[in-house]
Design a protein around this motif. Structure first.
Motif, PDB file in Angstrom:
ATOM      1  N   MET A  85       0.656  -1.186   0.049  1.00  0.00           N
ATOM      2  CA  MET A  85       0.107  -0.552  -0.094  1.00  0.00           C
ATOM      3  C   MET A  85       0.602   1.397  -0.077  1.00  0.00           C
ATOM      4  O   MET A  85       0.488   2.059  -0.763  1.00  0.00           O
ATOM      5  CB  MET A  85      -0.834  -0.010   1.149  1.00  0.00           C
ATOM      6  N   GLU A  86       1.931   1.028   0.984  1.00  0.00           N
ATOM      7  CA  GLU A  86       2.435   2.259   0.976  1.00  0.00           C
ATOM      8  C   GLU A  86       3.706   2.387  -0.484  1.00  0.00           C
ATOM      9  O   GLU A  86       3.536   4.005  -0.903  1.00  0.00           O
ATOM     10  CB  GLU A  86       3.896   1.963   2.346  1.00  0.00           C
ATOM     11  N   LEU A  87       3.769   1.770  -0.196  1.00  0.00           N
ATOM     12  CA  LEU A  87       4.195   1.507  -2.650  1.00  0.00           C
ATOM     13  C   LEU A  87       3.654   2.157  -3.613  1.00  0.00           C
ATOM     14  O   LEU A  87       4.090   3.500  -4.523  1.00  0.00           O
ATOM     15  CB  LEU A  87       4.768   0.700  -3.076  1.00  0.00           C
ATOM     16  N   GLU A  88       2.737   1.824  -3.971  1.00  0.00           N
ATOM     17  CA  GLU A  88       1.378   2.417  -4.100  1.00  0.00           C
ATOM     18  C   GLU A  88       0.881   3.893  -4.372  1.00  0.00           C
ATOM     19  O   GLU A  88       0.537   3.971  -4.738  1.00  0.00           O
ATOM     20  CB  GLU A  88      -0.172   1.292  -4.023  1.00  0.00           C
ATOM     21  N   ILE A  89       0.905   4.299  -3.022  1.00  0.00           N
ATOM     22  CA  ILE A  89       0.559   5.748  -2.608  1.00  0.00           C
ATOM     23  C   ILE A  89       1.702   6.451  -3.697  1.00  0.00           C
ATOM     24  O   ILE A  89       1.522   7.506  -3.682  1.00  0.00           O
ATOM     25  CB  ILE A  89      -0.089   5.868  -0.936  1.00  0.00           C
ATOM     26  N   GLU A  90       3.115   6.215  -3.519  1.00  0.00           N
ATOM     27  CA  GLU A  90       3.952   6.430  -2.658  1.00  0.00           C
ATOM     28  C   GLU A  90       4.580   6.657  -5.301  1.00  0.00           C
ATOM     29  O   GLU A  90       4.440   7.142  -5.611  1.00  0.00           O
ATOM     30  CB  GLU A  90       5.222   6.131  -2.610  1.00  0.00           C
ATOM     31  N   ALA A  91       3.823   5.591  -5.527  1.00  0.00           N
ATOM     32  CA  ALA A  91       3.597   5.864  -6.882  1.00  0.00           C
ATOM     33  C   ALA A  91       2.458   6.304  -7.583  1.00  0.00           C
ATOM     34  O   ALA A  91       3.246   6.212  -8.669  1.00  0.00           O
ATOM     35  CB  ALA A  91       3.546   3.852  -7.705  1.00  0.00           C
ATOM     36  N   GLY A  92       1.738   6.533  -7.211  1.00  0.00           N
ATOM     37  CA  GLY A  92       0.683   7.432  -7.832  1.00  0.00           C
ATOM     38  C   GLY A  92       1.069   8.984  -7.086  1.00  0.00           C
ATOM     39  O   GLY A  92       0.765   9.625  -8.063  1.00  0.00           O
ATOM     40  N   ARG A  93       1.772   9.082  -6.046  1.00  0.00           N
ATOM     41  CA  ARG A  93       1.879   9.996  -5.802  1.00  0.00           C
ATOM     42  C   ARG A  93       3.326  10.992  -7.321  1.00  0.00           C
ATOM     43  O   ARG A  93       3.101  12.045  -8.140  1.00  0.00           O
ATOM     44  CB  ARG A  93       3.171  10.468  -4.686  1.00  0.00           C
ATOM     45  N   LEU A  94       4.097  10.125  -7.327  1.00  0.00           N
ATOM     46  CA  LEU A  94       4.894  10.768  -8.421  1.00  0.00           C
ATOM     47  C   LEU A  94       4.747  10.545 -10.025  1.00  0.00           C
ATOM     48  O   LEU A  94       5.143  11.279 -10.660  1.00  0.00           O
ATOM     49  CB  LEU A  94       6.201   9.173  -8.652  1.00  0.00           C
ATOM     50  N   ALA A  95       3.671   9.442 -10.185  1.00  0.00           N
ATOM     51  CA  ALA A  95       3.106   9.437 -11.219  1.00  0.00           C
ATOM     52  C   ALA A  95       2.044  11.154 -11.580  1.00  0.00           C
ATOM     53  O   ALA A  95       1.764  11.731 -12.202  1.00  0.00           O
ATOM     54  CB  ALA A  95       1.888   8.421 -11.285  1.00  0.00           C
ATOM     55  N   ALA A  96       1.517  12.058 -10.575  1.00  0.00           N
ATOM     56  CA  ALA A  96       0.936  12.860 -10.257  1.00  0.00           C
ATOM     57  C   ALA A  96       2.003  14.268 -10.496  1.00  0.00           C
ATOM     58  O   ALA A  96       1.602  14.690 -11.233  1.00  0.00           O
ATOM     59  CB  ALA A  96       0.421  13.821  -9.103  1.00  0.00           C
ATOM     60  N   SER A  97       3.121  13.628  -9.598  1.00  0.00           N
ATOM     61  CA  SER A  97       4.015  14.961  -9.974  1.00  0.00           C
ATOM     62  C   SER A  97       4.534  14.841 -10.923  1.00  0.00           C
ATOM     63  O   SER A  97       4.789  15.955 -12.188  1.00  0.00           O
ATOM     64  CB  SER A  97       5.073  14.117  -9.196  1.00  0.00           C
ATOM     65  N   GLU A  98       4.957  13.438 -12.327  1.00  0.00           N
ATOM     66  CA  GLU A  98       5.286  13.902 -13.015  1.00  0.00           C
ATOM     67  C   GLU A  98       4.114  14.505 -14.585  1.00  0.00           C
ATOM     68  O   GLU A  98       5.107  15.663 -15.243  1.00  0.00           O
ATOM     69  CB  GLU A  98       5.850  12.186 -13.539  1.00  0.00           C
ATOM     70  N   ALA A  99       3.199  14.016 -14.358  1.00  0.00           N
ATOM     71  CA  ALA A  99       2.207  14.709 -14.898  1.00  0.00           C
ATOM     72  C   ALA A  99       2.297  15.919 -15.397  1.00  0.00           C
ATOM     73  O   ALA A  99       1.984  17.215 -15.454  1.00  0.00           O
ATOM     74  CB  ALA A  99       0.229  14.377 -14.901  1.00  0.00           C
ATOM     75  N   LEU A 100       1.985  16.457 -13.878  1.00  0.00           N
ATOM     76  CA  LEU A 100       2.140  18.103 -13.568  1.00  0.00           C
ATOM     77  C   LEU A 100       3.361  18.677 -14.117  1.00  0.00           C
ATOM     78  O   LEU A 100       3.427  19.814 -15.020  1.00  0.00           O
ATOM     79  CB  LEU A 100       2.005  17.865 -12.224  1.00  0.00           C
ATOM     80  N   SER A 101       4.878  18.103 -13.615  1.00  0.00           N
ATOM     81  CA  SER A 101       5.696  18.366 -14.684  1.00  0.00           C
ATOM     82  C   SER A 101       5.549  18.923 -15.479  1.00  0.00           C
ATOM     83  O   SER A 101       6.158  19.674 -16.650  1.00  0.00           O
ATOM     84  CB  SER A 101       6.736  17.910 -13.509  1.00  0.00           C
TER      85      SER A 101
END
Length: 133
Positions: free
Chosen positions: A100-116
């Motif tokens: 669950m921790e890794l999935e949350i982190e992956a979601g944050r990274l994906a959102a950050s990359e999309a925003l960037s």
């Protein structure tokens, strides 16, 4: 004993072993008309148990090899965290928590990359002119 089990599993998981088991089952089936139904039932039950054991042993070996390879990749990559190495030995609730921790982190990274990516695209559109010297 383990070495013997692994050798038997290895033999039975290949075509010659499969053919041997198939021949044994056909031989048992041919014994039914001679009134040996109990022997046939016993032999086929033992064969089913052996095949189940082969599947479990081969599955264990495959899974262990995959884990070793993934651990090697995790260790080789400098950007990764090594706290996931050996996670397969943890308790089920610990594995679920880490997942669950890794999935949350992956979601944050994906959102950050999309925003960037959106920012970079917007910047290229606004200031992406050509400069003549």
């Amino acid at each position: 004993m383990n070495r013997l089990l692994f050798r038997i599993a290895d033999f039975l998981s290949r075509p010659p072993g499969f053919y041997a088991m198939l021949a044994a089952m056909v031989a048992c089936t041919l014994l039914v008309p001679f009134g040996l139904t109990n022997v046939v039932t016993y032999a086929l039950s033992v064969a089913a148990i052996i095949i189940t054991g082969v599947v479990l042993i081969q599955g264990y070996r495959d899974t262990a090899a995959i884990h070793a390879k993934l651990d090697e990749i995790v260790i080789a990559l400098k950007q990764t965290r090594n706290d996931v190495v050996g996670l397969e030995h943890a308790e089920p609730h610990e594995i679920k928590s880490k997942l669950m921790e890794l999935e949350i982190e992956a979601g944050r990274l994906a959102a950050s990359e999309a925003l960037s990516g959106a920012r970079d695209e917007a910047g290229a559109t606004v200031g992406g002119g050509c400069w003549d010297s």
